[in-house]
Design an enzyme around this catalytic site. Structure first.
Site, PDB file in Angstrom:
ATOM      1  N   ASP A 161      30.496  37.239  33.136  1.00  0.00           N
ATOM      2  CA  ASP A 161      31.896  36.980  33.101  1.00  0.00           C
ATOM      3  C   ASP A 161      32.301  35.708  33.527  1.00  0.00           C
ATOM      4  O   ASP A 161      31.553  35.121  33.891  1.00  0.00           O
ATOM      5  CB  ASP A 161      32.672  37.980  34.328  1.00  0.00           C
ATOM      6  CG  ASP A 161      34.053  38.049  34.090  1.00  0.00           C
ATOM      7  OD1 ASP A 161      34.401  38.346  33.096  1.00  0.00           O
ATOM      8  OD2 ASP A 161      34.870  37.795  35.317  1.00  0.00           O
ATOM      9  N   SER A 162      33.555  35.373  33.013  1.00  0.00           N
ATOM     10  CA  SER A 162      33.896  33.986  33.255  1.00  0.00           C
ATOM     11  C   SER A 162      34.104  33.931  34.803  1.00  0.00           C
ATOM     12  O   SER A 162      34.380  32.780  35.238  1.00  0.00           O
ATOM     13  CB  SER A 162      35.287  33.831  32.698  1.00  0.00           C
ATOM     14  OG  SER A 162      36.430  34.852  33.140  1.00  0.00           O
ATOM     15  N   CYS A 180      33.764  40.384  29.932  1.00  0.00           N
ATOM     16  CA  CYS A 180      34.885  39.375  29.842  1.00  0.00           C
ATOM     17  C   CYS A 180      35.444  39.564  28.224  1.00  0.00           C
ATOM     18  O   CYS A 180      34.693  39.566  27.703  1.00  0.00           O
ATOM     19  CB  CYS A 180      33.973  38.042  29.868  1.00  0.00           C
ATOM     20  SG  CYS A 180      35.640  36.816  29.564  1.00  0.00           S
ATOM     21  N   GLU A 232      41.156  35.157  41.029  1.00  0.00           N
ATOM     22  CA  GLU A 232      39.816  34.227  41.322  1.00  0.00           C
ATOM     23  C   GLU A 232      40.145  33.682  42.770  1.00  0.00           C
ATOM     24  O   GLU A 232      39.286  33.135  43.586  1.00  0.00           O
ATOM     25  CB  GLU A 232      39.750  33.265  40.161  1.00  0.00           C
ATOM     26  CG  GLU A 232      39.119  33.631  39.095  1.00  0.00           C
ATOM     27  CD  GLU A 232      37.873  34.003  39.359  1.00  0.00           C
ATOM     28  OE1 GLU A 232      37.069  33.348  40.178  1.00  0.00           O
ATOM     29  OE2 GLU A 232      37.156  34.844  38.408  1.00  0.00           O
ATOM     30  N   CYS A 236      41.695  42.367  30.165  1.00  0.00           N
ATOM     31  CA  CYS A 236      40.740  41.286  31.009  1.00  0.00           C
ATOM     32  C   CYS A 236      40.171  42.101  32.115  1.00  0.00           C
ATOM     33  O   CYS A 236      40.986  42.757  32.985  1.00  0.00           O
ATOM     34  CB  CYS A 236      41.837  40.112  31.424  1.00  0.00           C
ATOM     35  SG  CYS A 236      40.963  39.010  32.323  1.00  0.00           S
ATOM     36  N   HIS A 260      39.607  41.160  34.945  1.00  0.00           N
ATOM     37  CA  HIS A 260      40.096  40.809  36.356  1.00  0.00           C
ATOM     38  C   HIS A 260      41.295  41.564  36.641  1.00  0.00           C
ATOM     39  O   HIS A 260      41.656  41.698  37.763  1.00  0.00           O
ATOM     40  CB  HIS A 260      40.430  39.356  36.283  1.00  0.00           C
ATOM     41  CG  HIS A 260      39.578  38.126  36.455  1.00  0.00           C
ATOM     42  ND1 HIS A 260      38.892  37.841  35.185  1.00  0.00           N
ATOM     43  CD2 HIS A 260      39.242  37.327  37.280  1.00  0.00           C
ATOM     44  CE1 HIS A 260      37.996  36.803  35.537  1.00  0.00           C
ATOM     45  NE2 HIS A 260      38.045  36.581  37.028  1.00  0.00           N
TER      46      HIS A 260
END
Length: 269
Positions: A11-12, A74, A153, A185, A187
């Protein structure tokens, strides 16, 4: 036959942990290796060519660890890199878009589906294409939410700042008469309570990452790759290109695991 090789997740940043959480629940015997490219997150605003390059760097790192399956956890990377990687490696590779789209079509009663994602994912139209290919009559409203990933993040996903950002960003979608919203996404499930609150309880939220684990499970069966040995906690290893402490804090809160094994790695340069 038992296959004790690990499953790789990339993942990013920390978003893919939402997929890992579901994997740990559904597949408790599987060893998990995770790479989060936190130093270069978010991927959403980056050019596709660069996202493909970064995705390859994480993939090569995990291939050296002898993984038996790769999960691109991701959405931005799935949108631009999945097909290329799938064709080039000799293990099963799964992305998060197809399972998310499929679950949304199943859940929607009025065929009006919303998609929220990064700039890259929304620009690629991957969800829209996937949804309308399967059900051409589906109305799809997509919205890029560039501020969501940085909030997650920086470990502020329960803050008043997060509430304000989510509320302001999602305003246009509230006028669309949707009944289903894809969290496009990985996240975004960390913001799920706030998103649900803003959109209203009548909206079904689809966690594309959690849906992906159903596909992982099916493919493990299909390719006879299941691990039937009892796995211990050491079998969850996390790598980040950013701060291990920041990663650990979020991962601990989200996964509820003590003594997480988190290491810093350098990819690319």
């Amino acid at each position: 036959m038992s296959n004790e090789r690990p499953i790789g997740f990339i993942d990013s940043g920390v978003g893919g942990l939402t997929v890992v959480k579901e994997a740990m629940r559904q597949l408790p015997n599987e060893e998990i290796l995770y790479v989060g490219d936190t130093a270069r997150c978010p991927y959403g605003p980056r050019p596709p060519k660069q996202v493909i390059e970064f995705t390859w760097q994480m993939t090569r790192f995990l291939l050296k660890k002898n993984i038996k399956m790769l999960v691109i956890a991701c959405n931005t990377a799935t949108a631009v890199a999945l097909e290329e990687i799938k064709k080039s490696v000799d293990i099963p590779v799964i992305g998060v878009i197809q399972p998310g789209a499929r679950a949304a079509l199943k859940a929607s009663k009025n065929s009006r589906v919303g998609v929220i994602g990064t700039l890259g994912t929304v620009k690629s139209d991957s969800y829209k294409n996937e949804l309308q290919e399967k059900a051409p009559e589906t109305y799809v409203s997509s919205l890029a939410c560039p501020k969501f990933v940085p909030v997650v993040e920086s470990n502020q996903f329960e803050s008043s700042v997060a509430k304000k950002i989510v509320s302001e960003t999602l305003k246009p979608l509230k006028l669309e008469n949707l009944d289903t919203l894809i969290l496009g996404c990985t996240h975004y499930p960390l913001l799920r309570p706030i998103i649900q609150n803003v959109m209203g309880q009548q909206i079904t939220l689809i966690d594309s990452g959690a849906e992906t684990v159903n596909d992982v499970s099916t493919l493990l069966d299909y390719f006879n790759l299941n691990n039937y040995e009892q796995t211990n906690q050491k079998a969850r290893t996390f790598y980040t290109t950013g701060s291990p402490k920041m990663f650990k804090d979020i991962a601990h809160e989200w996964l509820q695991i003590e003594n997480l094994d988190v290491s810093h790695i350098n990819l690319g340069e």
